[in-house]
Every structure is written in structure tokens, then in C-alpha cells.
Design a protein around this motif. Structure first.
Motif, PDB file in Angstrom:
ATOM      1  N   PRO A 148      23.450 -27.462  77.898  1.00  0.00           N
ATOM      2  CA  PRO A 148      23.746 -26.372  78.839  1.00  0.00           C
ATOM      3  C   PRO A 148      25.229 -26.047  78.982  1.00  0.00           C
ATOM      4  O   PRO A 148      25.577 -24.973  79.460  1.00  0.00           O
ATOM      5  N   THR A 149      26.105 -26.952  78.557  1.00  0.00           N
ATOM      6  CA  THR A 149      27.539 -26.665  78.688  1.00  0.00           C
ATOM      7  C   THR A 149      28.113 -26.130  77.380  1.00  0.00           C
ATOM      8  O   THR A 149      28.785 -25.099  77.368  1.00  0.00           O
ATOM      9  N   PHE A 150      27.841 -26.852  76.280  1.00  0.00           N
ATOM     10  CA  PHE A 150      28.469 -26.488  75.011  1.00  0.00           C
ATOM     11  C   PHE A 150      27.516 -25.729  74.082  1.00  0.00           C
ATOM     12  O   PHE A 150      27.949 -25.190  73.075  1.00  0.00           O
ATOM     13  N   GLY A 151      26.248 -25.716  74.388  1.00  0.00           N
ATOM     14  CA  GLY A 151      25.233 -25.225  73.451  1.00  0.00           C
ATOM     15  C   GLY A 151      25.280 -23.736  73.183  1.00  0.00           C
ATOM     16  O   GLY A 151      25.650 -22.935  74.046  1.00  0.00           O
ATOM     17  N   VAL A 152      24.881 -23.374  71.961  1.00  0.00           N
ATOM     18  CA  VAL A 152      24.856 -21.965  71.542  1.00  0.00           C
ATOM     19  C   VAL A 152      23.875 -21.165  72.395  1.00  0.00           C
ATOM     20  O   VAL A 152      24.156 -20.039  72.803  1.00  0.00           O
ATOM     21  N   LEU A 153      22.738 -21.787  72.663  1.00  0.00           N
ATOM     22  CA  LEU A 153      21.705 -21.086  73.425  1.00  0.00           C
ATOM     23  C   LEU A 153      22.200 -20.730  74.830  1.00  0.00           C
ATOM     24  O   LEU A 153      21.970 -19.617  75.322  1.00  0.00           O
ATOM     25  N   SER A 154      22.913 -21.665  75.435  1.00  0.00           N
ATOM     26  CA  SER A 154      23.453 -21.408  76.771  1.00  0.00           C
ATOM     27  C   SER A 154      24.521 -20.322  76.714  1.00  0.00           C
ATOM     28  O   SER A 154      24.606 -19.479  77.607  1.00  0.00           O
ATOM     29  N   ALA A 155      25.324 -20.355  75.646  1.00  0.00           N
ATOM     30  CA  ALA A 155      26.367 -19.330  75.496  1.00  0.00           C
ATOM     31  C   ALA A 155      25.717 -17.952  75.380  1.00  0.00           C
ATOM     32  O   ALA A 155      26.199 -16.964  75.969  1.00  0.00           O
ATOM     33  N   MET A 156      24.600 -17.883  74.656  1.00  0.00           N
ATOM     34  CA  MET A 156      23.890 -16.595  74.512  1.00  0.00           C
ATOM     35  C   MET A 156      23.338 -16.145  75.856  1.00  0.00           C
ATOM     36  O   MET A 156      23.425 -14.967  76.207  1.00  0.00           O
ATOM     37  N   LEU A 157      22.761 -17.115  76.581  1.00  0.00           N
ATOM     38  CA  LEU A 157      22.205 -16.758  77.900  1.00  0.00           C
ATOM     39  C   LEU A 157      23.312 -16.262  78.825  1.00  0.00           C
ATOM     40  O   LEU A 157      23.143 -15.268  79.544  1.00  0.00           O
ATOM     41  N   ARG A 158      24.442 -16.977  78.783  1.00  0.00           N
ATOM     42  CA  ARG A 158      25.573 -16.557  79.627  1.00  0.00           C
ATOM     43  C   ARG A 158      26.046 -15.172  79.215  1.00  0.00           C
ATOM     44  O   ARG A 158      26.365 -14.328  80.045  1.00  0.00           O
ATOM     45  N   GLY A 159      26.083 -14.931  77.891  1.00  0.00           N
ATOM     46  CA  GLY A 159      26.499 -13.628  77.363  1.00  0.00           C
ATOM     47  C   GLY A 159      25.605 -12.505  77.854  1.00  0.00           C
ATOM     48  O   GLY A 159      26.050 -11.375  78.042  1.00  0.00           O
TER      49      GLY A 159
ATOM     50  N   PRO B 175      21.238 -16.988  83.835  1.00  0.00           N
ATOM     51  CA  PRO B 175      21.661 -18.361  84.167  1.00  0.00           C
ATOM     52  C   PRO B 175      21.331 -19.316  83.020  1.00  0.00           C
ATOM     53  O   PRO B 175      20.333 -19.114  82.310  1.00  0.00           O
ATOM     54  N   THR B 176      22.154 -20.323  82.869  1.00  0.00           N
ATOM     55  CA  THR B 176      21.885 -21.299  81.808  1.00  0.00           C
ATOM     56  C   THR B 176      20.743 -22.219  82.240  1.00  0.00           C
ATOM     57  O   THR B 176      20.490 -22.398  83.427  1.00  0.00           O
ATOM     58  N   VAL B 177      20.073 -22.750  81.260  1.00  0.00           N
ATOM     59  CA  VAL B 177      18.932 -23.641  81.525  1.00  0.00           C
ATOM     60  C   VAL B 177      19.239 -24.995  80.895  1.00  0.00           C
ATOM     61  O   VAL B 177      19.735 -25.058  79.775  1.00  0.00           O
ATOM     62  N   ASN B 178      18.924 -26.053  81.620  1.00  0.00           N
ATOM     63  CA  ASN B 178      19.088 -27.387  81.039  1.00  0.00           C
ATOM     64  C   ASN B 178      17.776 -27.754  80.340  1.00  0.00           C
ATOM     65  O   ASN B 178      16.937 -28.464  80.883  1.00  0.00           O
ATOM     66  N   PHE B 179      17.630 -27.227  79.148  1.00  0.00           N
ATOM     67  CA  PHE B 179      16.342 -27.295  78.459  1.00  0.00           C
ATOM     68  C   PHE B 179      15.798 -28.720  78.336  1.00  0.00           C
ATOM     69  O   PHE B 179      14.630 -28.958  78.603  1.00  0.00           O
ATOM     70  N   LEU B 180      16.655 -29.637  77.911  1.00  0.00           N
ATOM     71  CA  LEU B 180      16.166 -31.001  77.666  1.00  0.00           C
ATOM     72  C   LEU B 180      16.326 -31.913  78.876  1.00  0.00           C
ATOM     73  O   LEU B 180      15.740 -32.985  78.927  1.00  0.00           O
TER      74      LEU B 180
END
Lengths: 493, 323
Positions: B155-166, B170-175
Motif C-alpha cells: 500500500p505504500t510503495f506498490g504500483v497498484l496503490s500508486a495507480m489507485l492514488r492517481g 483510496p489505497t487498499v492494503n490488499f494483503l
């Protein structure tokens, strides 16, 4: 008695080797040589003229563990000069979570693949019980260089003793370690912060080492709340919550013990009624509540992730091991970080209670080594605790445990975390030293992470579940006197 | 009388054949050479498969922990009893069955759709590149894939979170969130193994006779009718084989998930294979974990038997029908 017999079997192996050397030395002669002063031993060392290869198994990515081998060239010269033999070292490593597996599978086959193993302190029981490692009492009695005065009694209890409370020693501390609080002093002393803190909380912002020593946990949460600025991608605090290895158990057990609780009674093996108390449930909830001051990913933090977040400047503070100081305080953070004691919890008697989990690793000697490798391992360890080596270890970033080094007037200034390390070494205690350690830990990690991540929401029920399962593990293993109670029937997360 | 070719009967009667000739004669017997050729494989199978399985079976009747320092104690069916009474095992098993059903189900449907998309697409530009890219996840080691996805999901460094933020989301803590962890690891398994089902679908489609497809087209059968009556009729064996292999494989999923979540948070992604690994190689409870391994082996055999039974049900019905 069994330990003595075991020791005698090892001694016979060495006698055979000595006979093979053609030196005509019997066991009595060898013992006399071992017991004699170092200079005399140098001339008559049974391995004089030989070449020995030593293999060490250590922890991957763990600086103090690697230092054990990095400093070994000094021992090479030392051994040649004093004992007259050549020695070289190889180093095999595995991450924390896999090191015991690697060691145990090798030792179970009675292999001498690894002559010296850097073990985690909690594994002493699991390694000693099947007699995979060498009991050291006899050798410590014979070799003055191994009979060290440690800085704190915790050192002997955590890194050497099994069973808990006994006099039997199985390991020697390779490095000591404690939890410390890493604080960003540049932010603490930034203009306006102290005034703003004073305005918001009506109290002075702690800025010095002494201020933090006198800081209670409640007051500490105000500090991390103040510096928690998620809108700027910056958080007030970081700690470990991962299910891997013992990562979440370390801080949770620290909070439990610092608030007056415990996880078991080592004398009776009783867990039920000791772990699952209201006080421990509150400690578990408190630890979960700290997540609000951390990045979202903190729920996955292990040692490595916490280092990354702090080193990248995303955290104001971190509860982290002193051993990873070199990785936490990167070049860009040098002079901007202070390592201080962890916050205290006020006791009913007004005392400042700190009882955090101890880190650090002993090294143990493979019981299946031949006499030559055993001899070199003991020589190596004797060298490790010489004042010169101990100081060199400290200067490279390791954490020695001997009183002589830690009480040096310049010790606190050698590394930024040493003052806190020394302080916390007297305020720490260890996990269970039981052969069923891995099983006990696995259940606990499952339960604690289940609560921290919201799989279950009742902290008391979580502890009931863990206590029941641990009670069964210890009862089945013969450590606990009582079977799980009827309340444990059918309990699940 | 049999004689080796090229050897006259007179000569054979007068002089006993040499060792070489007798060996040659022996090898020419129908059954000898194939048996000899099978010996190395059989030996390998016995040493590396049969013996360990029997050892495992034997160990499952003992209480034995590698770190206890005590010798194994015979407990009969004690370990099996303990496993069957353990609620955590049942939870892990039910979680595993759910994972298998969802993963194999989604992978089969997606694999079928993608396979049909690429069917008869030889002239499609970039077909090879697209197929190569599609199959890439399947050839990765699960540990590597797990590590990639752990970083992607961060959720902090991940590409998926960056896309969601973009996207302003809100970011999701998937795992790290108990509500999303299972779905997140399931998605990675689907990403990794759908290509396998595409491959099996393409193989199944290749087995359909062109003449029957042309006949179906002449008869103006709808696509769904063609799929049911022609394509699946011929390709079902290969497809079922794919489903069977995936089912067995998904049932023993361990490394992919272990690398992402270690079975957590809590026990939300702890499949039974992870539980087995932990008990065997972290806790070293060898008797108990051997018993669990035996149970899982029986379940895998049951899967295989069920699939084969279903696969041949129609053939059996046809054979049973009166002429």
C-alpha cells in the motif's frame, strides 16, 4: 547426568584424533594442556601445523551475524601466531524465518556441515534437547577466556541457559540486542514544533535522551500523534506487525510484560490464566491502536520493511532492534537520529516498568564436530571475547555483551544506539526456551495478526484461543503439568 | 524350434550357442527388452516414490517431533484422530476447497474464453507476441511471482496503490487486510494459471475435426450449439485433463501464497498445504504432519478418481446400452 555422558562421548572422539596425530597425548594430557595458561598452550596446541576449515551458519542480512565472519581474518592471524594452526572460514546464511529449519535438518542427520551456528536465543531448547549442540559448562570451566562477566544477568539467561533457571549453558552470546526507539531529532528540533506541541498538549516536547527515558507510553503516543502527518506521506511511528517469524510477537509480548503481564510460567509450563488475562488483552488492543500513527502498509512490516520505511524518511520514530542501527541510520540520516529507551508503563507502585523482548543471538557449537573442529570453535570463541576483538566488533556496529567492553568510558559514544542498548539490556527478557518454541510461536503469530488485521475483534478471545493451543502444545510435550481446561473445547479464532 | 536369425538349425543343434548369442536371443523375446528398459525407471520410482510414501505412511502412526529429543512413540491412529478433531485443520481444509473451486473455476472460464479468442487466429497480427506474453506468468517460479505481487500490492510503495492514488481512489492494503487478503492471493493464482487453461483450450480446439465443424456450419448451428455438440464433445477430454491437473495443483498451493502473506493475516490465507509445511518444517512435528500428508494424498487420489469417473460416465452409458 545425560549431559555428562554426552560430554564424555565427545571427549573420546578427541582422544582418537590426538592419538592419530602421533603426539602420544592421552586425554589427561590434553586436559592439562587445555587448562594451562594460554602461552603454554600456544606451544603445544594439539592442532599445531594443521589446516582447518570452519563453516558458520548465520542470519542473512543481519550485520552483527556477518561480522562474526568478517572479523575472522583477525582470528586467522591470532590462531597461527598463538596456536600454530591455519584456519579459514566459510559462511552460509539463511533468513531468520528459515535459519532454524536449515540448522535443524542438518543437525538431525548428525551432520557437521556447520561447525558453528548462530542461533536465535529462543532456539536453545530445541537445539539442546536432542543434544545437537555441545554443552559448554565443562569448557567454560576449563577456559578462563570463556568465563566472561556479562553486563547483565539477562545475557546468561537469554543466550546461554537451558532449561530456564538451570545452571546449564549451551551457547555464548554472538551479539546482544534489545529494542530501542529510533527518533528523528531533526524533526524534533525543527523550528516551531516544540511550541506547537506545547500549545496542543500543554506540555514540553521531549527532545533529549533523558526526556525520552522519563517518557511514559501515554505521553509517547502524544508525540507520535503530533508527528503523524499522513497527508504529507509521513507518519509518527513504525513497528512490526508481520506474521513472519516472531515479528508481531516481539512488541506485543513487550507491552504485555511491561504492563505487568506475562505469557507463561516457565516452572510449571502453565499458559492458561497467565497469557489470557484482561491486562494482556488491553496490551494487545493498545498495540493494535498504534496502527493509526503508521503507514497503511505497517500491518505487513517485518524488520526489513520497517528499516526501509524509516531509512526513506517516512517515519518520525520506530520501535526497532538496536542490531539494525547501521541500516536504520543511513548516511543521509546520520546526525539526525537518536536512539532512546522505549517508553515505560507506570506500575501500581509508581515504578517505571519496561520489560521488552530481548533480541540477539548466541552461537552454539555443533555436537557432531570432530575434536579438531570443536577445538577450533572453542579457540575462536575465546578469541571473540578478548577485549580487542570485542572492541573491534563494537566499532563495526555489533553489540557486545561483556561487562568490560560495555563499561568502557567511551562505549556509549562508539555507536548512536549504544547508550539505549546498554539501558535496555537491563530491561529485557526472552521468549520461551522450550523445544516446542516454533509451535508456540506459530500459534501466537496467527492469533496476534488475526486480531491486528481485524480477522477477529475480541482481544480476550484471541488470547483465550492462543492460551488453549499453547497449553495443549506444552502438555503434549511434557512441559506443562496441566492439560487444557474444559473451556478450551472447540475454541477457534 | 526357435533359432536366432542367420543361424542354421544344424549348427544350433551341434554347438551350444555362445553367451552373446544367447543374450541376443533373450533380448529378442518380446517381453524381455521392454522389461529391461523399464527397470531404471521402476528403480527410480521405487526409491524416490514408493519407499518415501511407505515411510510417510509408517511415520503417520508415530508421535515424533524432531526437536523433542525423544524417540518416536507408536500411537496407532492417534495422529489421524487429532487431525480430525482439530478445528483449525477443518478451517484450513474448507478454505482450501473454496480456493480450489474459485481458482479453477475462474481460470477455466477465462481460459476457455481466451482460447476461443485465439482459435483460428493464425493471421492475426502480433498473435505470437500476444500468446508469448499471455503464457509468461505460467513459466515464472511461484516464489518469484509471489514476491512481485507482494511488492505490487504494497500500500505504500506498490504500483497498484500508486495507480489507485492517481485515480483519486483510496489505497487498499490488499494483503494486510483480513477482508481482502484471500481475494488478493486468489487473483494472483488466477493471473498465474489462467494461461495454462488457455493452452489446454487451444489443444482441445485443435483436436476438433474440421469436417465436423464445417458440417455444423452447413447445418447452420448456432455458436453455442457448435460449442456444446462439436467442440466440447471432442475437446472435453483435454479440457477435463486440464481441470484435473489444475485442481490437484491448486489443492497443494503453498509457495505462491506463503511468499505473499505467510498464511496471514491471522489465518485468512492459510491453506492446508501451508499448514502442513509449517507443522513439518517449522515445528518439526513429523508424525502429525505425515498423517496430514497421508490425508491430503487420499483427497488428491479421490479428486483424480472422481474426474476420471465423470469423464468416462458417458462412454460407460453407451457401452451399457443394448445394441
Amino acid at each position: 547426568m545425560k549431559q555428562t555422558e554426552h560430554g564424555q562421548r565427545r571427549e573420546l572422539g578427541r582422544r582418537t584424533l590426538l592419538a592419530g596425530l602421533g603426539a602420544g597425548m592421552g586425554l589427561a594430557g590434553a586436559a592439562a594442556v587445555l587448562g594451562s595458561p594460554r602461552r603454554a598452550r600456544a606451544a603445544d596446541h594439539p592442532l599445531k601445523g594443521q589446516s582447518i576449515h570452519m563453516a558458520i551458519l548465520g542470519i542473512a542480512g543481519w550485520t552483527p551475524s556477518k561480522l562474526g565472519v568478517d572479523l575472522a581474518p583477525d582470528f586467522k592471524r591470532y590462531a597461527k601466531d598463538r596456536y600454530g594452526y591455519d584456519v579459514d572460514f566459510s559462511y552460509t546464511e539463511a533468513p531468520f524465518s528459515q535459519l532454524f529449519q536449515k540448522a535443524a535438518t542438518s543437525l538431525a542427520t548428525r551432520s557437521a556441515e556447520y561447525n558453528i551456528i548462530i542461533s536465535d536465543s529462543q532456539w536453545l531448547g530445541a537445539l539442546a534437547q536432542p543434544k545437537w549442540i555441545l554443552p559448554l559448562d565443562k569448557y567454560i570451566a576449563q577456559r578462563k577466556g570463556l568465563d566472561i562477566e556479562w553486563f547483565s544477568p539477562v545475557v546468561r539467561a537469554a543466550y546461554q541457559t537451558y532449561p530456564d533457571g538451570s545452571k546449564h549453558r549451551w551457547g555464548l552470546p554472538q551479539e546482544g540486542d534489545c529494542m530501542g526507539l529510533y527518533i528523528r531529532t531533526d524533526l524534533l528540533n525543527a523550528p516551531g514544533e516544540a511550541d506547537n506541541f506545547q500549545k496542543k498538549y500543554g506540555r514540553k516536547l521531549p527532545t533529549s535522551w533523558e526526556d525520552f527515558e522519563a517518557l511514559s507510553f501515554d505521553d509517547f503516543t502524544k508525540v507520535i500523534e503530533f508527528f503523524n502527518r499522513p497527508e504529507k506521506g509521513f507518519n509518527g511511528f513504525g513497528a512490526q506487525y508481520s506474521r513472519e517469524y516472531d515479528f508481531i510477537s516481539d512488541p506485543v509480548m513487550s507491552l504485555m510484560r511491561s504492563t505487568g503481564g506475562d505469557v507463561w510460567d516457565p516452572k510449571t509450563g502453565q499458559v492458561e490464566g497467565i497469557l489470557n488475562t484482561d491486562s494482556n488483552a488491553r496490551a494487545l488492543s493498545t498495540y493494535k491502536s498504534l496502527l493509526q500513527y503508521m503507514p497503511k502498509s505497517a500491518i505487513n512490516y517485518g524488520v526489513g520493511e520497517l528499516i526501509d520505511a524509516f531509512a526513506q524518511g517516512k517515519l518520525f520514530s520506530a520501535l526497532q532492534w538496536c542490531a539494525v542501527g547501521p541500516a536504520m541510520i543511513t548516511d543521509s540520516l546520520k546526525g539526525k537520529v537518536m536512539v532512546v529507551p522505549t517508553p515505560y508503563f507506570p506500575g501500581a507502585d509508581g515504578k517505571h516498568n519496561r520489560n521488552y523482548i530481548i533480541g540477539g543471538q548466541p552461537w552454539v557449537i555443533n555436537a557432531f564436530n570432530d575434536a579438531a573442529h570443536r577445538e577450533v570453535a572453542l579457540d575462536f570463541m575465546e578469541w571473540w571475547y578478548t577485549p580487542e576483538t570485542s572492541l573491534a566488533f563494537a566499532k563495526h556496529g555489533g553489540n557486545p555483551c561483556d561487562k568490560a567492553t560495555l563499561t568502557r568510558p567511551d562505549f556509549d559514544s562508539i555507536q548512536p544506539w549504544y547508550r539505549a542498548y546498554k539501558y535496555m539490556l537491563q530491561n529485557s527478557s526472552d521468549f520461551w526456551h522450550d523445544p516446542a518454541y516454533a509451535d508456540l510461536l506459530s500459534v501466537q503469530q496467527e492469533g496476534f495478526t488475526a486480531f491486528a488485521t481485524g480477522q477477529v475483534n475480541d482481544p480476550k478471545h484471541t488470547l483465550d484461543y492462543i492460551a488453549c493451543r499453547q497449553q495443549k502444545i506444552l502438555y503434549d510435550g511434557g512441559t506443562a503439568q496441566k492439560a487444557p481446561s474444559a473451556a478450551c473445547n472447540g475454541i477457534r479464532l | 524350434m526357435d533359432t536366432a536369425p542367420g543361424v542354421s538349425a544344424t549348427h544350433a543343434l551341434s554347438d551350444p550357442p555362445g553367451v552373446g548369442a544367447r543374450l541376443a536371443a533373450l533380448l529378442q523375446r518380446r517381453s524381455v527388452l521392454p522389461t529391461l528398459l523399464l527397470v531404471p525407471v521402476l528403480l527410480f520410482f521405487i526409491v524416490w516414490n514408493t519407499v518415501p510414501t511407505l515411510w510417510l505412511l509408517g511415520l503417520s502412526f508415530y508421535r515424533f517431533s524432531l526437536t523433542s529429543g525423544r524417540p518416536p512413540i507408536f500411537t496407532g491412529f492417534g495422529n489421524f484422530e487429532s487431525i480430525l478433531q482439530d478445528s483449525e485443520v477443518w478451517l484450513a481444509l474448507s478454505r482450501t476447497f473454496l480456493f480450489v473451486i474459485l481458482a479453477v473455476g475462474i481460470e477455466t472460464v477465462l481460459g476457455l474464453l481466451l482460447g476461443l479468442l485465439f482459435w483460428n487466429s493464425q493471421r492475426l497480427p502480433g498473435r505470437r507476441v500476444a500468446l508469448t506474453m499471455l503464457f509468461t506468468p505460467m513459466v515464472l517460479t511461484p516464489v518469484a511471482a509471489g514476491t512481485f505481487w507482494r511488492l505490487i500490492y504494497d500500500p505504500t510503495f506498490g504500483v497498484l496503490s500508486a495507480m489507485l492514488r492517481g485515480l483519486g481512489l483510496p489505497t487498499v492494503n490488499f494483503l494486510g487486510d483480513a477482508r481482502t487478503a484471500f481475494g488478493s492471493v486468489l487473483a494472483v493464482d488466477v493471473w498465474m494459471w489462467t494461461p495454462f487453461m488457455v493452452l489446454m483450450t487451444l489443444a482441445a480446439l485443435a483436436s476438433v475435426p474440421k469436417a465436423e465443424l464445417e458440417a455444423a456450419e452447413i447445418d447452420r448451428l448456432s455458436f453455442l450449439q457448435r460449442l456444446r455438440l462439436v467442440i466440447l464433445h471432442h475437446g472435453k477430454f483435454i479440457l477435463m485433463l486440464g481441470i484435473l491437473l489444475r485442481t490437484i495443483d491448486a489443492f497443494k498451493t503453498m509457495d505462491l501464497i506463503y511468499d505473499m502473506t505467510f498464511g496471514g493475516p491471522g489465518s485468512t490465507t492459510q491453506l492446508v498445504a501451508i499448514m502442513l509445511y509449517r507443522r513439518a518444517f517449522e515445528v518439526f512435528s513429523m508424525g502429525w504432519s505425515s498423517a496430514l500428508a497421508v490425508i491430503l494424498l487420499l483427497i488428491s487420489i479421490a479428486f483424480t478418481a472422481t474426474f476420471i469417473f465423470v469423464l468416462h460416465a458417458r462412454e460407460r452409458r453407451k457401452q451399457d446400452m443394448p445394441a
